[in-house]
Write a protein that holds these residues in place. Sequence first.
Motif, short mmCIF file in Angstrom:
data_model
loop_
_atom_site.label_atom_id
_atom_site.label_comp_id
_atom_site.label_asym_id
_atom_site.label_seq_id
_atom_site.Cartn_x
_atom_site.Cartn_y
_atom_site.Cartn_z
N LYS A 42 32.12 39.52 39.02
CA LYS A 42 33.58 40.18 38.86
C LYS A 42 34.34 39.20 38.34
O LYS A 42 34.69 38.03 38.61
N ARG A 44 37.60 37.51 36.32
CA ARG A 44 38.95 37.10 36.67
C ARG A 44 39.67 36.19 35.68
O ARG A 44 38.89 35.33 35.31
N THR A 67 42.79 43.61 31.57
CA THR A 67 42.23 44.57 32.51
C THR A 67 41.84 45.67 31.74
O THR A 67 40.84 46.39 32.12
N ASP A 72 39.61 41.21 35.66
CA ASP A 72 40.81 41.01 36.93
C ASP A 72 41.83 40.13 36.43
O ASP A 72 41.37 39.05 36.10
N GLY A 146 40.20 46.33 34.73
CA GLY A 146 40.48 45.50 35.78
C GLY A 146 41.53 45.47 36.75
O GLY A 146 42.40 46.75 36.42
N ARG A 147 41.68 44.89 37.65
CA ARG A 147 43.24 45.15 38.54
C ARG A 147 43.88 43.77 38.41
O ARG A 147 43.39 42.83 38.11
N ARG A 149 46.77 41.28 40.43
CA ARG A 149 47.58 40.93 41.74
C ARG A 149 48.22 39.50 41.28
O ARG A 149 47.66 38.63 40.57
#
Length: 443
Positions: A42, A44, A67, A72, A146-147, A149
């Motif tokens: 994954k 990022r 994203t 991410d 993608g996310r 945060r």
Amino acid sequence: MTRRYFGTDGIRGLTNSAPMTAAIAMKVGQAAGTKFLRGSHKHRVVIAKDTRLSGYMMESALTAGFTSVGMDVIQAGPIPTPAVALLTRSLRADLGVMISASHNAYQDNGIKLFGPDGFKLSDADEAEIEAMIDAEVALAEPQSIGRARRIEDARGRYIHFAKATFPEDLRLDGLKVVIDCANGAAYAVAPEALWELGAEVDAISVTPNGFNINDQCGSTYPKALQMRVLETGADIGIALDGDADRLIVVDEKGQIVDGDQLMALVTGRAQEAGTLKGGGLVATVMSNLGLERWLGGRGLALHRAGVGDRYVLEAMKAGGFNIGGEQSGHLILADHSTTGDGLVAALQVLAALVASGRPASEVLHLFDPLPQVLRSVRFAGAPLDSDRVKAVIADGEARLNGSGRLLIRKSGTEPVIRVMAEGEDKRLVKAVVDDICAAVVAA
């Protein structure tokens, strides 16, 4: 090869004008994200920013770009550039992004990219990303977008790291330190780190409002720091720039100490401790001949690189050096960090001060620099191609007659030509620079 987007330190420009628009920033995110989508894990990216108003806009645009191709995003908020390099490694991210125009005014902004190893991207990587910015990239399928945060402890992680570079057997108890954070990215972390190490901290330019970053404060405008040090009787003053990857120091007498003196200090201490690598240090063509002579007197060499901390670091890696930097205050201490770090460098200076027990004016002034004059001239067209300008430059070189140096170069971050000369005769040096600058303006 002519670059359309990238300069000597990432992408930089006037906000809402190409290349520093939200639309281009989104494309940068898509292009960089696509390049670093490697492997089956994954993916990022860490994104941070300084305190200028446009940071929110650029952060959102970059987040959308990353994203949209399936990466991410970890948003770290306002933290120094070196903290991005740190977090990129510690969070096992594929990429790090700092949104900052460094020492420029709030109207400008920029994008600096770091690889998974915490180092700034190479010219080849940037060229590949640049080619992709104007091309169509494959967007992620809806289920693979993608996310994003936000992490809340980024500042604490960086403070812990910075403090760990300070010798365990020393404290800053009893030392009065004025620190100017330029209303920039280090406004919270730098004063806190110094206080936790025991210093009596007087923090100035620590109230960012989106507009006052680098505004008559910080490392490019040390006058406010000089005045505060003298007014309060502080032992030392430290000035960072907007993204805190460089510093300038002021001694207890209000005298400015530039990067050349600081490099001499940390190099000399490393030589005495037996930790110096490479037999000297790497600086740029801008560093004073006085530094070169001081190193030579200690049996050490000064290896010069092109202007830009990235080129300094490349030369350090190629030659096995662990100390390098720029006269402007970028110090790269490879035993601690992968990029310039103003706070970490400042802590090494403070360690030297505490260990010596002597005033900063004695500890930090190791050599007498040769007279040096540096001026920046805004330009249009191609003045350096002018026969008249070439003739004036040749005349200046002849007048210095081997007793000094002359350097003319285009800035990689703004539309100016920098003219620098140094030599034994201060009046001659100034006259040479004045003549060349006048010719450039008239061209």
